[in-house]
Motif scaffolding. Structure first.
Motif, PDB file in Angstrom:
ATOM      1  N   PHE A   1       1.051  -1.291  -0.288  1.00  0.00           N
ATOM      2  CA  PHE A   1       0.085   0.061   0.171  1.00  0.00           C
ATOM      3  C   PHE A   1       0.814   1.250  -0.071  1.00  0.00           C
ATOM      4  N   ILE A   2       0.609   2.570  -1.029  1.00  0.00           N
ATOM      5  CA  ILE A   2       0.863   2.928  -0.913  1.00  0.00           C
ATOM      6  C   ILE A   2       0.396   4.265  -0.918  1.00  0.00           C
ATOM      7  N   TYR A   3       0.213   5.309  -0.022  1.00  0.00           N
ATOM      8  CA  TYR A   3      -0.660   6.480   0.300  1.00  0.00           C
ATOM      9  C   TYR A   3       0.250   7.774  -0.318  1.00  0.00           C
ATOM     10  N   CYS A   4      -0.474   8.366  -1.118  1.00  0.00           N
ATOM     11  CA  CYS A   4      -0.483   9.941  -2.119  1.00  0.00           C
ATOM     12  C   CYS A   4      -0.336  11.397  -0.915  1.00  0.00           C
ATOM     13  N   ASP A   5       0.458  11.893  -0.545  1.00  0.00           N
ATOM     14  CA  ASP A   5      -0.139  12.967  -0.195  1.00  0.00           C
ATOM     15  C   ASP A   5      -1.877  13.007   0.791  1.00  0.00           C
ATOM     16  N   CYS A   6      -2.593  13.632   0.449  1.00  0.00           N
ATOM     17  CA  CYS A   6      -3.970  14.129   1.047  1.00  0.00           C
ATOM     18  C   CYS A   6      -4.517  12.287   0.965  1.00  0.00           C
ATOM     19  N   GLY A   7      -4.346  12.139   0.420  1.00  0.00           N
ATOM     20  CA  GLY A   7      -4.568  10.184   0.417  1.00  0.00           C
ATOM     21  C   GLY A   7      -4.914   9.115   1.271  1.00  0.00           C
ATOM     22  N   LEU A   8      -3.266   9.811   2.333  1.00  0.00           N
ATOM     23  CA  LEU A   8      -3.237   9.024   3.898  1.00  0.00           C
ATOM     24  C   LEU A   8      -4.946   9.628   4.600  1.00  0.00           C
ATOM     25  N   ARG A   9      -5.814  10.497   4.408  1.00  0.00           N
ATOM     26  CA  ARG A   9      -6.806  10.535   4.893  1.00  0.00           C
ATOM     27  C   ARG A   9      -7.812   9.690   4.801  1.00  0.00           C
ATOM     28  N   HIS A  10      -7.541   8.827   3.978  1.00  0.00           N
ATOM     29  CA  HIS A  10      -8.785   8.111   3.407  1.00  0.00           C
ATOM     30  C   HIS A  10      -7.903   6.483   4.366  1.00  0.00           C
ATOM     31  N   GLN A  11      -6.914   6.317   5.187  1.00  0.00           N
ATOM     32  CA  GLN A  11      -6.140   5.065   5.405  1.00  0.00           C
ATOM     33  C   GLN A  11      -7.257   4.849   6.866  1.00  0.00           C
ATOM     34  N   LYS A  12      -7.768   5.594   7.749  1.00  0.00           N
ATOM     35  CA  LYS A  12      -8.085   4.915   8.885  1.00  0.00           C
ATOM     36  C   LYS A  12      -9.580   4.344   8.600  1.00  0.00           C
ATOM     37  N   ALA A  13     -10.639   4.355   7.512  1.00  0.00           N
ATOM     38  CA  ALA A  13     -11.687   4.263   7.163  1.00  0.00           C
ATOM     39  C   ALA A  13     -11.047   2.914   5.861  1.00  0.00           C
ATOM     40  N   LEU A  14      -9.872   3.403   5.028  1.00  0.00           N
ATOM     41  CA  LEU A  14      -9.390   1.331   4.251  1.00  0.00           C
ATOM     42  C   LEU A  14      -9.118   0.963   4.949  1.00  0.00           C
ATOM     43  N   GLY A  15      -8.939   1.144   6.772  1.00  0.00           N
ATOM     44  CA  GLY A  15      -7.926  -0.301   7.394  1.00  0.00           C
ATOM     45  C   GLY A  15      -7.109  -0.681   7.415  1.00  0.00           C
ATOM     46  N   ALA A  16      -6.043   0.056   6.325  1.00  0.00           N
ATOM     47  CA  ALA A  16      -5.087  -0.934   5.344  1.00  0.00           C
ATOM     48  C   ALA A  16      -3.580   0.085   6.074  1.00  0.00           C
TER      49      ALA A  16
ATOM     50  N   PRO B   1       0.184   1.891   5.427  1.00  0.00           N
ATOM     51  CA  PRO B   1       1.079   2.552   4.336  1.00  0.00           C
ATOM     52  C   PRO B   1       2.178   1.601   4.708  1.00  0.00           C
ATOM     53  N   ASP B   2       2.141   0.917   3.751  1.00  0.00           N
ATOM     54  CA  ASP B   2       3.834   0.226   3.802  1.00  0.00           C
ATOM     55  C   ASP B   2       4.517   1.737   3.016  1.00  0.00           C
ATOM     56  N   LEU B   3       4.734   2.463   2.291  1.00  0.00           N
ATOM     57  CA  LEU B   3       5.202   3.931   2.340  1.00  0.00           C
ATOM     58  C   LEU B   3       3.985   5.042   1.730  1.00  0.00           C
ATOM     59  N   ILE B   4       4.761   6.210   2.299  1.00  0.00           N
ATOM     60  CA  ILE B   4       3.420   7.396   2.168  1.00  0.00           C
ATOM     61  C   ILE B   4       4.541   8.467   0.933  1.00  0.00           C
ATOM     62  N   VAL B   5       3.974   8.689   0.244  1.00  0.00           N
ATOM     63  CA  VAL B   5       4.914   9.275  -0.740  1.00  0.00           C
ATOM     64  C   VAL B   5       3.904  10.992  -1.059  1.00  0.00           C
ATOM     65  N   GLY B   6       4.476  11.967  -0.681  1.00  0.00           N
ATOM     66  CA  GLY B   6       4.336  13.249  -1.294  1.00  0.00           C
ATOM     67  C   GLY B   6       4.910  14.161  -1.342  1.00  0.00           C
ATOM     68  N   ASP B   7       4.916  15.691  -1.684  1.00  0.00           N
ATOM     69  CA  ASP B   7       5.043  16.825  -1.193  1.00  0.00           C
ATOM     70  C   ASP B   7       4.848  17.820   0.067  1.00  0.00           C
ATOM     71  N   PHE B   8       3.203  16.847   0.637  1.00  0.00           N
ATOM     72  CA  PHE B   8       2.696  17.545   1.412  1.00  0.00           C
ATOM     73  C   PHE B   8       1.898  18.833   1.215  1.00  0.00           C
ATOM     74  N   ASP B   9       1.947  19.227  -0.345  1.00  0.00           N
ATOM     75  CA  ASP B   9       1.038  20.936  -0.307  1.00  0.00           C
ATOM     76  C   ASP B   9      -0.119  20.285   0.207  1.00  0.00           C
ATOM     77  N   SER B  10      -0.960  19.483   0.201  1.00  0.00           N
ATOM     78  CA  SER B  10      -2.492  19.721   0.243  1.00  0.00           C
ATOM     79  C   SER B  10      -3.291  18.586   1.708  1.00  0.00           C
ATOM     80  N   ALA B  11      -1.740  18.817   2.329  1.00  0.00           N
ATOM     81  CA  ALA B  11      -1.665  18.166   3.217  1.00  0.00           C
ATOM     82  C   ALA B  11      -0.582  18.672   4.175  1.00  0.00           C
ATOM     83  N   PRO B  12      -0.570  17.991   5.479  1.00  0.00           N
ATOM     84  CA  PRO B  12       0.487  18.294   6.487  1.00  0.00           C
ATOM     85  C   PRO B  12       1.361  16.829   6.434  1.00  0.00           C
ATOM     86  N   LYS B  13       2.408  17.212   6.741  1.00  0.00           N
ATOM     87  CA  LYS B  13       3.760  15.962   6.509  1.00  0.00           C
ATOM     88  C   LYS B  13       3.471  14.482   7.735  1.00  0.00           C
ATOM     89  N   PRO B  14       2.831  13.426   7.813  1.00  0.00           N
ATOM     90  CA  PRO B  14       2.600  13.161   8.269  1.00  0.00           C
ATOM     91  C   PRO B  14       4.165  12.838   9.869  1.00  0.00           C
TER      92      PRO B  14
END
Length: 213
Positions: free
Chosen positions: A30-45, A47-60
């Motif tokens: 599983f790769i979550y891209c930038d603000c896609g990380l907001r779906h992580q809790k609801a998807l229940g998966a 992340p194996d890797l997070i990718v992003g410049d974090f211009d649309s979401a804070p860096k986790p």
């Protein structure tokens, strides 16, 4: 045979998580891209890797693997992830959170990324709760199951789509040519448990749509 699979999760809206969760397999990366990380809790998966410049979401805040990209770059976050996966031999990629929403340009961008993946030999699927998209490649037949899909549409992606044959549908085609300026391939319907598609030149975008889509 290498069957490594990855699910890329982008930031587009996901309304029905149960439907998109059906695309998961136990061994998916599983790769979550930038603000896609907001779906992580609801998807229940996780992340194996997070990718992003974090211009649309804070860096986790995480100790997990993360690739931080510069704000000024040519690649979108999703396209960077796609190239990263190609380099590591992934042959099947599912893109979720990649369609619809307020940013139409992101949908087109993700279709472009899907074309890049397919052109590099990757079996790629884009999906949301209403639709499923595939790339039709020359000389590589595509078989799709009817399931609960209402419509099947085919559009040329990179110029004329030549030698198109479609079987198992209400409007079959044989050795046809589809052009970008005429939507001949829209809203076909299954007449058999599965449809078979092939083309000889060009690349096509195949869209499956549910009746509630």
């Amino acid at each position: 045979m290498d069957v490594r699979r990855c699910v890329i999760v982008g930031g587009a809206e996901i309304r029905t998580y149960d439907r998109v969760r059906q695309y998961f397999r136990p061994d998916d990366f599983f790769i979550y891209c930038d603000c896609g990380l907001r779906h992580q809790k609801a998807l229940g998966a996780e992340p194996d890797l997070i990718v992003g410049d974090f211009d649309s979401a804070p860096k986790p805040e995480t100790t997990g693997d993360m690739i931080i990209l510069p704000h000024v770059k040519d690649d979108t976050d999703t396209h960077y992830a796609a190239k990263w996966l190609c380099e590591r031999g992934y042959r099947h990629i599912v893109m979720l959170g990649a369609l619809g929403g307020k940013r139409m340009e992101h949908t087109f961008s993700n279709v472009s990324t899907a074309l890049y993946l397919a052109s590099n030999g990757v079996d790629v699927t884009l999906a949301d709760e209403h639709s499923e998209l595939h790339i039709l490649c020359p000389g590589k037949p595509l078989t799709l199951q009817k399931k609960d899909w209402m419509y099947l549409s085919v559009f040329p992606l990179d110029g004329p789509l030549g030698g198109v044959s479609i079987h198992g549908v209400f409007y079959p085609l044989k050795d046809a040519t589809l052009t970008p300026d005429y939507p001949l391939g829209i809203s076909n319907e299954f007449t058999a448990p599965e449809a078979e598609l092939c083309c000889q030149s060009g690349h096509g975008l195949v869209i499956l749509t549910r009746a509630d889509g």
